[in-house]
Design a protein around this motif. Structure first.
Motif, PDB file in Angstrom:
ATOM      1  N   GLN A   1       5.729 -13.254   3.089  1.00 53.91           N
ATOM      2  CA  GLN A   1       6.815 -12.398   2.878  1.00 53.91           C
ATOM      3  C   GLN A   1       7.791 -12.640   1.545  1.00 53.91           C
ATOM      4  OE1 GLN A   1       8.813 -12.438   6.775  1.00 53.91           O
ATOM      5  NE2 GLN A   1       7.328 -11.139   7.505  1.00 53.91           N
ATOM      6  N   THR A   2       8.031 -14.165   1.356  1.00 54.51           N
ATOM      7  CA  THR A   2       8.739 -14.681   0.501  1.00 54.51           C
ATOM      8  C   THR A   2       8.051 -14.363  -1.155  1.00 54.51           C
ATOM      9  OG1 THR A   2       9.796 -16.259   1.656  1.00 54.51           O
ATOM     10  CG2 THR A   2       9.816 -16.388  -0.763  1.00 54.51           C
ATOM     11  N   LEU A   3       6.414 -14.502  -1.106  1.00 51.99           N
ATOM     12  CA  LEU A   3       5.793 -14.295  -2.152  1.00 51.99           C
ATOM     13  C   LEU A   3       5.908 -12.741  -2.433  1.00 51.99           C
ATOM     14  CD1 LEU A   3       2.822 -16.486  -1.488  1.00 51.99           C
ATOM     15  CD2 LEU A   3       4.451 -16.710  -3.431  1.00 51.99           C
ATOM     16  N   HIS A   4       5.621 -11.853  -1.541  1.00 52.11           N
ATOM     17  CA  HIS A   4       5.703 -10.554  -1.648  1.00 52.11           C
ATOM     18  C   HIS A   4       7.215  -9.833  -2.336  1.00 52.11           C
ATOM     19  CE1 HIS A   4       4.557  -6.202  -0.774  1.00 52.11           C
ATOM     20  NE2 HIS A   4       5.606  -6.186  -0.313  1.00 52.11           N
ATOM     21  N   ARG A   5       8.218 -10.453  -1.634  1.00 52.27           N
ATOM     22  CA  ARG A   5       9.618  -9.885  -2.143  1.00 52.27           C
ATOM     23  C   ARG A   5       9.680 -10.504  -3.886  1.00 52.27           C
ATOM     24  NH1 ARG A   5      11.341 -12.078   2.855  1.00 52.27           N
ATOM     25  NH2 ARG A   5      11.914 -14.065   1.822  1.00 52.27           N
ATOM     26  N   ARG A   6       9.100 -11.624  -4.193  1.00 51.29           N
ATOM     27  CA  ARG A   6       9.116 -11.734  -5.785  1.00 51.29           C
ATOM     28  C   ARG A   6       7.928 -11.273  -6.477  1.00 51.29           C
ATOM     29  NH1 ARG A   6      10.311 -18.094  -6.641  1.00 51.29           N
ATOM     30  NH2 ARG A   6      12.464 -18.063  -5.724  1.00 51.29           N
ATOM     31  N   GLY A   7       7.120 -10.275  -5.862  1.00 47.26           N
ATOM     32  CA  GLY A   7       5.928  -9.603  -6.399  1.00 47.26           C
ATOM     33  C   GLY A   7       4.904 -10.396  -6.722  1.00 47.26           C
ATOM     34  N   LEU A   8       4.855 -11.454  -6.023  1.00 47.11           N
ATOM     35  CA  LEU A   8       3.451 -12.418  -5.931  1.00 47.11           C
ATOM     36  C   LEU A   8       2.734 -12.298  -4.680  1.00 47.11           C
ATOM     37  CD1 LEU A   8       5.469 -15.606  -6.997  1.00 47.11           C
ATOM     38  CD2 LEU A   8       4.108 -14.174  -8.643  1.00 47.11           C
ATOM     39  N   ARG A   9       1.588 -12.645  -4.427  1.00 43.55           N
ATOM     40  CA  ARG A   9       0.707 -12.622  -3.344  1.00 43.55           C
ATOM     41  C   ARG A   9       0.091 -13.907  -2.832  1.00 43.55           C
ATOM     42  NH1 ARG A   9      -4.595 -12.088  -4.545  1.00 43.55           N
ATOM     43  NH2 ARG A   9      -4.956 -11.960  -7.022  1.00 43.55           N
TER      44      ARG A   9
ATOM     45  N   GLN B   1       9.707 -24.695  -4.901  1.00 42.08           N
ATOM     46  CA  GLN B   1      10.682 -23.805  -5.228  1.00 42.08           C
ATOM     47  C   GLN B   1      10.870 -22.733  -4.169  1.00 42.08           C
ATOM     48  OE1 GLN B   1       9.798 -21.546  -8.955  1.00 42.08           O
ATOM     49  NE2 GLN B   1       9.291 -23.292  -9.978  1.00 42.08           N
ATOM     50  N   LEU B   2      10.056 -22.445  -3.437  1.00 44.73           N
ATOM     51  CA  LEU B   2      10.114 -21.539  -2.344  1.00 44.73           C
ATOM     52  C   LEU B   2      10.643 -22.188  -1.103  1.00 44.73           C
ATOM     53  CD1 LEU B   2       7.067 -19.416  -2.914  1.00 44.73           C
ATOM     54  CD2 LEU B   2       9.351 -18.742  -3.338  1.00 44.73           C
TER      55      LEU B   2
ATOM     56  N   LEU C   1       5.576 -23.875  -7.141  1.00 46.48           N
ATOM     57  CA  LEU C   1       6.051 -22.716  -6.624  1.00 46.48           C
ATOM     58  C   LEU C   1       6.309 -22.871  -5.261  1.00 46.48           C
ATOM     59  CD1 LEU C   1       6.337 -19.774  -6.703  1.00 46.48           C
ATOM     60  CD2 LEU C   1       3.869 -19.478  -6.267  1.00 46.48           C
TER      61      LEU C   1
END
Length: 149
Positions: free
Chosen positions: A9-17, A65-66, A62
Motif C-alpha cells: 500500500q505504501t509503495l502504491h501511494r508513492r507510485g511504486l510497486r 525510508q519506508l 528504499l
C-alpha cells in the motif's frame, strides 16, 4: 504477512510497486535476522541470480525510508539490516565478535537523561554498544589471576 500488505500500500501511494526483487530482498532480511547487504544479495541470488548488489543496496535504502527495515553498525564493517519490528540494542564484543541482544528499554534511563540534558531523543533500536562479553571478560580475569603472584 501484515508488513507485506502495508508495504504494498505504501509503495502504491508513492507510485511504486512491489517488484519481485523488492520482495526477495525483504524476504531475505526477514529470514536472515541481521544481515549485511552482501549476505542479503547472496540469499537473493540463490533464487534470482540476475539481481546485483546495487539493486540490493537501493532496495534496502528504499525499505529503510519506508520504515520497513532498519540498519545498525555492529562494528567496522558493513551495516546490518533487520526488519523494523526487530527492535533491540546490540551488545558487540570487540574481542570475539559475539553479538548479543537486549531489550531497547534497558536504555530508558539514559534516554531520559539525554532528553532532559540535551533535548536529544535517542533511538535505542538503532544502537550497538561495543565492549567485552562475559566469556572474554572471564577469560581475561582468569589470565590476570594466573599472572598475579
Amino acid at each position: 504477512m501484515e508488513v507485506d500488505t502495508e508495504l504494498r500500500q505504501t509503495l502504491h501511494r508513492r507510485g511504486l510497486r512491489m517488484t519481485p526483487q523488492r520482495q526477495l530482498v525483504l524476504d531475505a532480511v526477514s529470514e536472515l535476522g541481521h544481515a549485511t547487504p552482501e549476505a542479503v544479495c547472496t540469499r537473493v541470488q540463490a533464487t534470482a541470480p540476475a539481481v546485483n548488489i546495487t539493486t540490493v543496496y537501493r532496495t534496502l535504502d528504499l525499505l529503510e525510508q519506508l520504515g520497513v527495515v532498519k540498519h545498525t553498525h555492529l562494528g567496522h564493517g558493513a551495516p546490518t539490516y533487520a526488519t523494523s519490528e526487530h527492535e533491540h540494542v546490540h551488545l558487540v564484543c570487540h574481542h570475539c565478535g559475539r553479538v548479543d541482544e537486549i531489550e531497547a528499554d534497558a536504555l530508558d534511563a539514559l534516554a531520559g537523561a539525554l532528553r532532559e540534558s540535551h533535548g536529544f531523543r535517542l533511538d535505542a533500536t538503532h544502537v550497538a554498544l561495543s565492549g567485552t562479553c562475559r566469556d572474554c571478560a572471564d577469560s581475561a580475569d582468569a589470565e590476570l589471576a594466573e599472572e598475579t603472584p
